[in-house]
Design a protein around this motif. Structure first.
Motif, PDB file in Angstrom:
ATOM      1  N   VAL A 253       6.041  -5.801  -3.534  1.00  0.00           N
ATOM      2  CA  VAL A 253       5.850  -4.944  -2.353  1.00  0.00           C
ATOM      3  C   VAL A 253       4.655  -5.427  -1.533  1.00  0.00           C
ATOM      4  O   VAL A 253       4.725  -5.556  -0.301  1.00  0.00           O
ATOM      5  CB  VAL A 253       5.664  -3.476  -2.786  1.00  0.00           C
ATOM      6  N   TRP A 254       3.534  -5.716  -2.208  1.00  0.00           N
ATOM      7  CA  TRP A 254       2.326  -6.155  -1.498  1.00  0.00           C
ATOM      8  C   TRP A 254       2.540  -7.529  -0.870  1.00  0.00           C
ATOM      9  O   TRP A 254       1.964  -7.820   0.181  1.00  0.00           O
ATOM     10  CB  TRP A 254       1.144  -6.156  -2.440  1.00  0.00           C
ATOM     11  N   ASP A 255       3.348  -8.360  -1.495  1.00  0.00           N
ATOM     12  CA  ASP A 255       3.650  -9.670  -0.916  1.00  0.00           C
ATOM     13  C   ASP A 255       4.344  -9.510   0.429  1.00  0.00           C
ATOM     14  O   ASP A 255       4.010 -10.229   1.392  1.00  0.00           O
ATOM     15  CB  ASP A 255       4.530 -10.465  -1.871  1.00  0.00           C
ATOM     16  N   TYR A 256       5.280  -8.575   0.506  1.00  0.00           N
ATOM     17  CA  TYR A 256       5.954  -8.344   1.796  1.00  0.00           C
ATOM     18  C   TYR A 256       4.993  -7.776   2.825  1.00  0.00           C
ATOM     19  O   TYR A 256       4.960  -8.226   3.986  1.00  0.00           O
ATOM     20  CB  TYR A 256       7.127  -7.386   1.615  1.00  0.00           C
ATOM     21  N   ILE A 257       4.190  -6.790   2.432  1.00  0.00           N
ATOM     22  CA  ILE A 257       3.254  -6.164   3.375  1.00  0.00           C
ATOM     23  C   ILE A 257       2.250  -7.192   3.898  1.00  0.00           C
ATOM     24  O   ILE A 257       2.014  -7.291   5.105  1.00  0.00           O
ATOM     25  CB  ILE A 257       2.541  -4.981   2.711  1.00  0.00           C
ATOM     26  N   LEU A 258       1.664  -7.935   2.981  1.00  0.00           N
ATOM     27  CA  LEU A 258       0.668  -8.931   3.388  1.00  0.00           C
ATOM     28  C   LEU A 258       1.312 -10.043   4.216  1.00  0.00           C
ATOM     29  O   LEU A 258       0.709 -10.529   5.188  1.00  0.00           O
ATOM     30  CB  LEU A 258      -0.014  -9.523   2.148  1.00  0.00           C
ATOM     31  N   ALA A 260       3.904  -9.709   6.180  1.00  0.00           N
ATOM     32  CA  ALA A 260       4.173  -9.178   7.524  1.00  0.00           C
ATOM     33  C   ALA A 260       2.905  -9.095   8.358  1.00  0.00           C
ATOM     34  O   ALA A 260       2.938  -9.319   9.557  1.00  0.00           O
ATOM     35  CB  ALA A 260       4.827  -7.805   7.399  1.00  0.00           C
ATOM     36  N   ILE A 261       1.784  -8.793   7.714  1.00  0.00           N
ATOM     37  CA  ILE A 261       0.522  -8.685   8.442  1.00  0.00           C
ATOM     38  C   ILE A 261       0.021 -10.063   8.876  1.00  0.00           C
ATOM     39  O   ILE A 261      -0.434 -10.243  10.003  1.00  0.00           O
ATOM     40  CB  ILE A 261      -0.542  -7.988   7.571  1.00  0.00           C
ATOM     41  N   LEU A 262       0.121 -11.046   7.969  1.00  0.00           N
ATOM     42  CA  LEU A 262      -0.436 -12.373   8.228  1.00  0.00           C
ATOM     43  C   LEU A 262       0.551 -13.330   8.883  1.00  0.00           C
ATOM     44  O   LEU A 262       0.193 -14.480   9.166  1.00  0.00           O
ATOM     45  CB  LEU A 262      -0.910 -13.006   6.904  1.00  0.00           C
ATOM     46  N   LEU A 263       1.765 -12.879   9.144  1.00  0.00           N
ATOM     47  CA  LEU A 263       2.780 -13.756   9.723  1.00  0.00           C
ATOM     48  C   LEU A 263       2.362 -14.265  11.096  1.00  0.00           C
ATOM     49  O   LEU A 263       1.895 -13.523  11.933  1.00  0.00           O
ATOM     50  CB  LEU A 263       4.105 -12.999   9.833  1.00  0.00           C
TER      51      LEU A 263
END
Length: 263
Positions: A253-258, A260-263
């Motif tokens: 979950v955190w991999d997706y959130i991070l 999306a933020i750093l993309l």
């Protein structure tokens, strides 16, 4: 029909209980992290314990990380070549392997492997200390259990996860090289030249940020579960299982959130 026994009311009662349990768990685990950070910032520091846990997380996980990284890179190269061949873009196989490992698969798979090998052991160790009253004995002897048990594990995770991820990425890239060049016939110069062209420092920083955060999350969850384990062998086994499952889910979950933020 008794309104207190209506299906709708029973459902909302069940839902409310679960929400309150979730909020209580989030509050408890947040206080646990805050207390760990507080004790990590103030002396005395247990450097010997920290070095021992760095060896436990890092040195003893290298074999698992190397094998996982090598075959991850090999599979990426094999499947990437099959996909890129349909578009006549085999020359981009090097960047595909490198970017996939550095930005996503390296931090995630490395964290999952270390969670299964070291995180579960840390949870079980702290859980056994809890049920055998060793943690209570430390408190009686005026030794803070957070400084002695919790903080060294969290700091060791933050230090070792990025280093293990770097090893994972390098081994994975060379695993992809073996398949691409020696099995699929791609030019060695093409594999590395295109990688140098498309991979930049921003991609490496993203992987670094992810591995650092995974190191904190995994050790935080595993130490919390062990520290608050139930009594008996069943309590330790349940805490260990919950720690591994919750850590794995949080990593994804955190991999997706991070991402999306750093993309």
């Amino acid at each position: 029909m008794d309104i207190l026994k209506s299906p709708m009311l029973v459902f909302f009662k069940f839902l409310g209980e679960k929400v309150f349990q979730l909020l209580a768990f989030l509050g408890k685990i947040s206080i646990f992290l805050a207390e760990s950070i507080y004790h990590a910032l103030y002396p005395p520091f247990k450097f010997r314990n920290l070095l021992r846990q760095i060896r436990f997380f890092g040195n003893k996980s290298i074999i698992v990380v190397v094998f996982t990284g090598a075959f991850s890179g090999m599979v990426l190269a094999l499947q990437g070549f099959y996909a890129l061949n349909k578009f006549g873009a085999e020359a981009l196989l090097g960047p595909v392997v490198a970017l996939s490992l550095i930005r996503e698969l390296g931090p995630v798979l490395c964290a999952l492997m270390v969670t299964g090998r070291a995180g579960s052991a840390v949870t079980a160790e702290i859980g056994i200390m809890r049920i055998t009253e060793q943690i209570d004995a430390l408190t009686v002897m005026a030794v803070n259990p957070f400084k002695y048990v919790i903080v060294p594990n969290i700091l060791a995770g933050i230090i070792t996860f990025p280093l293990l991820t770097a090893i994972f990425d390098v081994v994975g890239i060379y695993g992809g090289y073996l398949v691409s060049v020696h099995a699929l016939g791609l030019s060695e110069g093409t594999y590395f030249a295109q990688m140098e062209l498309y991979v930049d420092m921003e991609d490496i920083r993203i992987g670094l940020y992810k591995s650092l955060s995974f190191g904190l999350l995994v050790t935080w969850i595993c130490t919390f579960m062990g520290y608050n384990t139930g009594y008996g062998a069943r309590g330790v086994s349940r805490a260990t299982t919950n720690a591994v499952v919750l850590s794995s889910v949080v990593i994804l979950v955190w991999d997706y959130i991070l991402g999306a933020i750093l993309l």
